[in-house]
Scaffold this motif. Structure first.
Motif, short mmCIF file in Angstrom:
data_model
loop_
_atom_site.label_atom_id
_atom_site.label_comp_id
_atom_site.label_asym_id
_atom_site.label_seq_id
_atom_site.Cartn_x
_atom_site.Cartn_y
_atom_site.Cartn_z
N LEU A 48 0.92 -1.26 0.01
CA LEU A 48 -0.06 0.07 0.09
C LEU A 48 0.85 1.34 0.16
CD1 LEU A 48 -2.87 -1.04 2.42
CD2 LEU A 48 -3.12 -0.51 -0.10
N LYS A 49 2.03 1.12 0.38
CA LYS A 49 3.03 2.52 0.50
C LYS A 49 3.38 2.46 -1.05
CE LYS A 49 4.97 1.70 4.92
NZ LYS A 49 6.32 1.35 5.56
N GLU A 50 3.43 1.51 -2.00
CA GLU A 50 4.04 1.62 -3.23
C GLU A 50 3.07 1.72 -4.19
OE1 GLU A 50 6.48 -2.01 -3.53
OE2 GLU A 50 7.62 -1.56 -1.78
N LYS A 51 1.82 1.13 -4.16
CA LYS A 51 0.94 1.21 -5.04
C LYS A 51 -0.58 1.73 -4.72
CE LYS A 51 2.88 -2.72 -7.32
NZ LYS A 51 2.54 -3.85 -8.17
N HIS A 52 -1.14 2.33 -5.73
CA HIS A 52 -2.60 2.75 -5.30
C HIS A 52 -3.51 1.70 -5.32
CE1 HIS A 52 -6.05 5.26 -5.29
NE2 HIS A 52 -6.60 4.35 -6.37
N VAL A 53 -4.37 1.51 -4.24
CA VAL A 53 -5.38 0.50 -4.26
C VAL A 53 -6.61 1.26 -3.89
CG1 VAL A 53 -5.98 -1.32 -3.02
CG2 VAL A 53 -3.45 -1.29 -3.67
N ASP A 54 -7.65 0.93 -4.72
CA ASP A 54 -8.88 1.30 -4.34
C ASP A 54 -9.77 0.74 -3.30
OD1 ASP A 54 -9.29 3.49 -6.54
OD2 ASP A 54 -8.52 1.58 -7.81
N LEU A 55 -9.43 -0.72 -2.92
CA LEU A 55 -10.40 -1.30 -2.13
C LEU A 55 -9.60 -2.21 -1.39
CD1 LEU A 55 -13.03 -1.56 -0.42
CD2 LEU A 55 -13.70 -2.90 -2.24
N VAL A 56 -9.42 -2.81 -0.21
CA VAL A 56 -8.93 -3.74 0.43
C VAL A 56 -10.08 -4.87 1.00
CG1 VAL A 56 -7.43 -4.60 2.31
CG2 VAL A 56 -6.62 -2.54 1.32
N THR A 83 -19.45 -0.32 -3.40
CA THR A 83 -18.56 0.21 -2.76
C THR A 83 -17.58 0.98 -3.60
OG1 THR A 83 -18.68 -1.29 -1.01
CG2 THR A 83 -16.77 0.26 -0.97
N LEU A 84 -17.01 0.52 -4.73
CA LEU A 84 -16.13 0.99 -5.44
C LEU A 84 -16.91 2.34 -6.13
CD1 LEU A 84 -14.15 -1.93 -6.67
CD2 LEU A 84 -13.14 0.00 -5.55
N GLU A 85 -18.38 2.18 -6.59
CA GLU A 85 -18.84 2.97 -7.36
C GLU A 85 -19.09 4.26 -6.40
OE1 GLU A 85 -20.46 4.95 -10.26
OE2 GLU A 85 -19.88 2.74 -10.55
N GLU A 86 -19.34 4.05 -5.04
CA GLU A 86 -19.35 5.13 -4.20
C GLU A 86 -18.28 6.07 -4.25
OE1 GLU A 86 -20.97 3.50 -0.40
OE2 GLU A 86 -22.92 2.84 -1.38
#
Length: 137
Positions: A40-48, A115-118
């Protein structure tokens, strides 16, 4: 394409996530929480998607570490632990939702999609606000 990070120590669960979500999302998987925190420090993540019962660092500890470093990546807890106390603690530490394993594929897909749509909607609204476009009539 939005990115989901699935953190679970069970290989079969990680592979299930890949099969369920890879048609619509970029899916990253990690078998332990410390490695996931580094990712998570290195890559963008939209949801875990996070399991709570893992060796070396629990999901609750993972949530606490995210909070401590100010990381606001949305988290859905997916776990076999079904106590009310555990669910409450996960939500207090920042989890958006709490799903009990085994989960229904259709239900978790709908939850993740919603969730991702929100999240996408909030991000777009933020961009509009930054550009000075106030509201719509």
């Amino acid at each position: 394409m939005q990115t989901i990070l699935a953190v679970d120590d069970e290989l079969s669960v990680r592979e299930s996530y890949r099969m369920i979500f890879s048609d619509q999302y970029r899916v990253l998987v990690e078998g332990d929480a410390p490695t996931a925190l580094n990712l998570l420090k290195e890559k963008h993540v939209d949801l875990v998607l996070l399991d709570l019962s893992m060796p070396s660092m629990t999901g609750l500890e993972f949530l606490a570490a995210l909070e401590e470093r100010g990381d606001t990546t949305p988290v859905i807890v997916v776990t076999a632990s079904n106590t009310v106390e555990t669910a409450v603690e996960a939500m207090k530490r920042g989890a958006l939702e709490f799903v009990i394993k085994p989960f229904d594929t259709g239900s978790i897909m709908a939850l993740v999609d919603r969730t991702l749509e929100e999240i996408r909607g909030r991000q777009e609204l933020g961009v509009l606000r930054e550009q000075g476009i106030a509201g719509f009539e």
